[in-house]
Design an enzyme around this catalytic site. Structure first.
Site: not given
Ligand code: NAP
Ligand code: MG
Length: 495
Positions: A241-243, A398, A299, A188, A264
């Site tokens: 994604g986010s923590t 963050e 990230c 997804k 991650e």
């Molecule tokens: P996010 O809001 O956590 O979303 C990540 C993924 O999870 C998206 O596909 C999102 O779908 C899905 N998601 C959101 N809410 C959900 C829920 N309630 N249940 C299941 N899935 C859900 O993160 P983001 O805003 O896309 O990305 C930024 C974050 O990613 C930052 O915190 C960053 O640090 C982290 N990141 C970490 C790494 C690493 O390798 N450590 C690399 C890149 C990014 P939707 O888009 O449809 O909401």
């Protein structure tokens, strides 16, 4: 010589894949619903994309399971999977301009960066393809009257849920090792950036990956993401994604089938510059790129700049000067090095943090405002705060934007204490010429990646992932294979 690419003209010719890719073909959501994917370059609607929910996830997981059981991917010889993945890598490289353009239009990163990302995606797929027929299993040191085989088997169905900041690369870090080890994948993408990976799913079929083995299901986190997290027939979740959403996946797994989870997540990475750094100009270049590259939506962005007091003012002046280069410009101009934020929500969130920084008493030295408003897109100036205390919100949370928090320190111990005083532990950088200090500091830092006199280094051959609330499990390198395989011990009594 090749003539330069007219990216705007190319963009006008693009064809968007806007449906889910399930069981080898494009298909609308069962509900018929769609959502708009908006280009943050100018706020324009690019495409109406299938808004998949639990019913579509059921369909994709069933297709993935059927393909896995059939064995046309899971049971073929590793060298056959190798050939197919290398072919996919070749196809990604062949379509690099198209894929890069899709990423730029969808999430606003400069097209030159997107080209770099797509090259890294092809390399990642090729690397896991090449690796997979060079791995051997084990035989345990049993007594002579027995033979114990320790073999690695695919987990089965891997669900990957990924973010928008590197849409294809974050996806490839999951799907390449998961496919190489024989799993079926349901991925997804983030709602902000579904277009490039839908195209790659189609290329996977062209490369020869059987239908049902690689499915891409666009939709919202709350619906499609949660349905994957709670699915009783998904064996492993690979999340970036986010923590806060990472924690939800732990709950989903606990409340469903105890699927394995690897996370991650976010970071607040410290970049520690000692006065004896070998080259302060190079350190300043990297510090600027580490927070303004990809508009700070990284990230492991070096978002906390810890600078030794005696060089603090001079170093800050260098980084401030360099920040001018990152003035946001048109992402489709090949010379642009900073584009837009991913969407209005993220822009507003980051602008909110800038206001918080001001009200907390940090000194705003550079930037701080929205830019290019006339384009209809979502841009923010490179922004630098000085005089930041590590207890301030802008040093703890963050921000995920081009906002640098500069914190002075006087001793190595103080730098280590500040660096480790965070819920995150993704990456840390150290700049010094003193070997002993470099090693001692590296050892003391609680982070999954530590770099000395560089940042974000090593490419596909080194593992990437975090300590603490930055998550667990590792992407990249052979260690990533651990997430997508399980060990079987087969004990044979001989006579
Ligand atoms: P996010 O809001 O956590 O979303 C990540 C993924 O999870 C998206 O596909 C999102 O779908 C899905 N998601 C959101 N809410 C959900 C829920 N309630 N249940 C299941 N899935 C859900 O993160 P983001 O805003 O896309 O990305 C930024 C974050 O990613 C930052 O915190 C960053 O640090 C982290 N990141 C970490 C790494 C690493 O390798 N450590 C690399 C890149 C990014 P939707 O888009 O449809 O909401
Ligand atoms: Mg999101």
């Amino acid at each position: 010589m090749n003539s330069p690419i007219d990216w705007r003209a190319e963009a006008a010719r693009l064809d968007f894949r806007n449906q889910a890719f399930i069981d080898g073909r494009f298909t609308p959501a069962i509900s018929g619903k769609t959502f708009d994917t908006i280009s943050p370059i100018d706020g324009r609607v690019l495409a109406h994309v299938a808004a998949c929910d639990a019913a579509d996830i059921d369909r994709a997981v069933a297709a993935a399971r059927a393909a896995f059981e059939k064995g046309s991917w899971s049971e073929v010889a590793p060298r056959q999977r190798k050939r197919t993945l290398i072919k996919l890598a070749d196809l990604i490289a062949k379509h690099a301009n198209e894929l890069a353009l899709l990423e730029t239009l969808d999430m606003g990163k400069p097209v030159r960066d997107a080209r770099g990302d797509v090259a890294a995606v092809a390399e990642c797929v090729r690397w896991y393809g090449e690796a997979i027929d060079k791995l051997y299993d084990e035989i345990a040191p049993t007594p002579r009257d027995a033979l114990a085989l320790i073999t690695r088997e695919p987990v089965g169905i891997v669900a990957a849920v990924v973010p928008w900041n590197y849409p294809l690369l974050m996806a490839a870090w999951k799907f390449a090792p998961a496919l190489a080890t024989g799993n079926s994948v349901v991925l997804k993408p983030a709602e902000q950036s579904p277009l490039s990976i839908l195209r790659v799913a189609e290329l996977a079929i062209e490369a020869g990956i059987p239908a049902g083995v690689f499915n891409v299901v666009p939709g919202f986190g709350e619906t499609a993401g949660q349905a994957l997290g709670r699915h009783m027939d998904v064996d492993a979740i690979a999340f970036t994604g986010s923590t806060s959403v990472g924690k939800l996946f732990l709950r989903y797994a606990g409340e469903s089938n105890m699927k394995s989870v690897s996370l991650e997540c976010g970071g607040k990475s410290p970049n520690i510059v000692f006065a004896d750094a070998p080259d302060l100009d190079a350190a300043a270049e990297v510090a600027a790129d580490g927070i303004f590259g990809n508009s700070g939506q990284v990230c492991d962005a070096g978002s906390r700049l810890l600078v030794e007091e005696k060089i603090h003012d001079a170093f800050l002046a260098k980084v401030s000067e360099l920040s001018r280069k990152y003035k946001p410009r048109d992402p489709l101009d090949p010379d642009t090095i900073m584009g837009s934020m991913v969407d209005r929500t993220q822009m507003d969130r980051v602008l909110g943090y800038i206001e918080t920084g001001k009200s907390e008493g940090a000194a705003l030295k550079v930037g701080g405002k929205q830019a290019r408003i006339e384009t209809g897109g979502f841009y923010i100036e490179p922004t630098i705060f000085a005089g930041v205390d590590n207890q301030m919100k802008i040093a703890r949370e963050e921000i995920f934007g081009p906002v640098l928090a500069t914190i002075p320190f006087s001793t190595a111990d103080e730098a280590i204490r500040i660096a480790n005083d965070s819920i995150y532990g993704l990456e840390a950088n150290i700049w010094t010429n003193d070997l002993t200090k470099a090693h001692k500091t590296a050892r003391a830092l609680r982070a999954g990646v530590v770099t000395i006199n560089t940042r974000d280094a090593g490419g596909i051959v080194v593992p990437f992932g975090g300590y603490k609330q930055s998550g667990f499990g590792r992407d990249k390198s052979l260690h990533a294979l651990e997430k997508y395989t399980q060990l079987k011990a087969t004990y044979i009594k001989l006579g």
